[in-house]
Motif scaffolding. Structure first.
Motif, PDB file in Angstrom:
ATOM      1  N   TYR A 146     -34.425  22.191 -41.873  1.00  7.90           N
ATOM      2  CA  TYR A 146     -34.651  22.184 -40.423  1.00  7.90           C
ATOM      3  C   TYR A 146     -33.684  23.115 -39.703  1.00  7.90           C
ATOM      4  O   TYR A 146     -34.091  23.865 -38.801  1.00  7.90           O
ATOM      5  N   VAL A 160     -34.702  26.850 -39.892  1.00  2.56           N
ATOM      6  CA  VAL A 160     -35.745  27.298 -38.965  1.00  2.56           C
ATOM      7  C   VAL A 160     -35.144  27.625 -37.598  1.00  2.56           C
ATOM      8  O   VAL A 160     -35.479  28.651 -36.987  1.00  2.56           O
ATOM      9  N   PHE A 161     -34.247  26.788 -37.119  1.00  3.22           N
ATOM     10  CA  PHE A 161     -33.652  27.032 -35.807  1.00  3.22           C
ATOM     11  C   PHE A 161     -32.705  28.235 -35.831  1.00  3.22           C
ATOM     12  O   PHE A 161     -32.582  28.952 -34.830  1.00  3.22           O
ATOM     13  N   MET A 215     -34.873  31.180 -35.445  1.00  2.00           N
ATOM     14  CA  MET A 215     -35.277  31.317 -34.046  1.00  2.00           C
ATOM     15  C   MET A 215     -34.169  31.986 -33.231  1.00  2.00           C
ATOM     16  O   MET A 215     -34.425  32.893 -32.428  1.00  2.00           O
ATOM     17  N   SER A 239     -38.084  34.470 -35.753  1.00  2.00           N
ATOM     18  CA  SER A 239     -39.252  33.647 -35.483  1.00  2.00           C
ATOM     19  C   SER A 239     -39.224  33.228 -34.026  1.00  2.00           C
ATOM     20  O   SER A 239     -38.190  33.311 -33.358  1.00  2.00           O
ATOM     21  N   ALA A 259     -40.114  30.508 -30.687  1.00  2.00           N
ATOM     22  CA  ALA A 259     -39.815  29.117 -30.341  1.00  2.00           C
ATOM     23  C   ALA A 259     -40.895  28.164 -30.830  1.00  2.00           C
ATOM     24  O   ALA A 259     -40.653  26.957 -30.957  1.00  2.00           O
ATOM     25  N   TRP A 260     -42.088  28.708 -31.128  1.00  2.00           N
ATOM     26  CA  TRP A 260     -43.166  27.850 -31.631  1.00  2.00           C
ATOM     27  C   TRP A 260     -42.789  27.193 -32.958  1.00  2.00           C
ATOM     28  O   TRP A 260     -43.310  26.135 -33.300  1.00  2.00           O
ATOM     29  N   MET A 261     -41.880  27.800 -33.681  1.00  2.00           N
ATOM     30  CA  MET A 261     -41.491  27.257 -34.982  1.00  2.00           C
ATOM     31  C   MET A 261     -40.785  25.908 -34.856  1.00  2.00           C
ATOM     32  O   MET A 261     -40.683  25.153 -35.817  1.00  2.00           O
ATOM     33  N   ALA A 262     -40.273  25.628 -33.665  1.00  2.00           N
ATOM     34  CA  ALA A 262     -39.572  24.363 -33.454  1.00  2.00           C
ATOM     35  C   ALA A 262     -40.489  23.155 -33.653  1.00  2.00           C
ATOM     36  O   ALA A 262     -40.009  22.026 -33.779  1.00  2.00           O
ATOM     37  N   VAL A 321     -40.035  20.035 -36.172  1.00  2.00           N
ATOM     38  CA  VAL A 321     -39.257  18.795 -35.987  1.00  2.00           C
ATOM     39  C   VAL A 321     -40.159  17.565 -36.012  1.00  2.00           C
ATOM     40  O   VAL A 321     -39.686  16.447 -36.244  1.00  2.00           O
ATOM     41  N   GLY A 325     -47.094  27.009 -36.126  1.00  3.24           N
ATOM     42  CA  GLY A 325     -46.205  27.730 -35.226  1.00  3.24           C
ATOM     43  C   GLY A 325     -46.422  29.233 -35.308  1.00  3.24           C
ATOM     44  O   GLY A 325     -46.427  29.936 -34.283  1.00  3.24           O
TER      45      GLY A 325
END
Length: 310
Positions: free
Chosen positions: A240, A243-244, A247, A252, A254-257, A260, A303
């Motif tokens: 997790y 991924v952030f 970002m 990547s 913000a859609w990847m968030a 969560v 995302g």
């Protein structure tokens, strides 16, 4: 150790025959092959127009290889005496349903054969270098539980599973569409590398006592149950955080968030192992680990699609 001559086989009755063969594929594991193909394709949509023929070919080939690998596992665990009628988490087609081991091996090799034919189609439309990569991946799938020193019996099983069934499939799926490999495709594939490895680690935590009895040297055995559970929790956490970080580094959007949303499953998986020592008690936690990988991968793909279309 069990041998074929000591087992009395019960014929598979027609009314449950298809269920036996379906169970043999261990369907709950097949999403581990589906998610990387989807994610690799979702990454490629940002680079090129998607070839649906290649997407479905890659998807089918990956599913067949995963199913065949599961069958090799069924065959060799039986031959080495690890599986019996009370074993938890196995297909059970040999020890419970009376399917001959030879039949299992023949089906697995047959699935490999079909995968090779599909691979030829993929290579004809992309690059023949993929033939060597694909064959190497298939050899690893066999050696995972076959051969004189099965990878699954060593501390390196999580790494091999994560790389070949996670990152490897993502990058091949990306390459057959985009014709190249990018830094972004490699970085985005890392969490799935970790989570596919986590599936194997959860399996080894569940089977720790039995594996130790049969002389396996898995990572869970070397670490001990408590530390192995800590490692599993760390693998979820790193996935997790990764991924952030991507970002924040603009690899990547913000859609990847959205990933969560899968966190509750990761928490459920970790808590499900704590204080448990009986394999059947840990089955829900192992299932939650596999579901974490599936949901995480789907959400990551969503995302990427949202970033492209919106």
């Amino acid at each position: 150790m069990q041998t074929e001559t000591k087992t009395s086989y019960n014929p598979v009755t027609p009314n449950k025959g298809w269920k036996v063969w379906w169970k043999l594929t261990r369907p709950h594991t097949l999403t581990a092959a589906f998610v990387p193909v989807l994610l690799g394709t979702a990454l490629a949509i940002h680079e090129t127009k998607i070839n649906l023929g290649l997407f479905f070919a890659m998807l089918v080939a990956s599913l067949l290889i995963q199913a065949a690998t599961n069958m090799f596992n069924e065959y060799y665990d039986y031959k080495r005496g690890l599986d019996n009628e009370e074993s938890v988490g196995i297909g059970g087609t040999i020890v419970r349903d009376g399917v001959k081991p030879k039949t299992i091996m023949q089906i697995a090799l047959g699935l490999y054969g079909v995968s090779i034919l599909i691979g030829v189609y993929i290579c004809m439309n992309t690059s023949w270098w993929l033939a060597a990569i694909g064959l190497f991946c298939m050899i690893i799938g066999y050696l995972y539980t076959g051969g004189p020193l099965p990878i699954a019996y060593t501390p390196f099983g999580e790494i091999f599973a994560g790389f070949f069934m996670g990152m490897g499939i993502i990058l091949i799926s990306f390459y057959i569409q985009a014709g190249t490999i990018t830094v972004t495709s490699i970085l985005v594939s890392v969490p799935i590398f970790i989570l596919v490895g986590a599936i194997l680690l959860s399996n080894n935590i569940r089977d720790l006592d039995g594996d130790k009895e049969f002389g396996r040297k898995t990572l869970a055995i070397l670490l001990g149950r408590k530390k192995a559970i800590y490692l599993l929790a760390s693998m979820f956490t790193v996935s997790y955080i990764w991924v952030f970080v991507l970002m924040m580094m603009s690899y990547s959007s913000a859609w990847m968030a959205i990933v969560v949303l899968s966190a509750p499953k990761a928490i459920q998986a970790t808590k499900g192992f704590i204080g448990k020592t009986i394999p059947i008690q840990m089955m829900p936690a192992m299932k939650a680990t596999a579901q974490t990988n599936t949901i995480f991968g789907f959400l990551l793909s969503i995302g990427l699609f949202l970033d492209y279309f919106i």
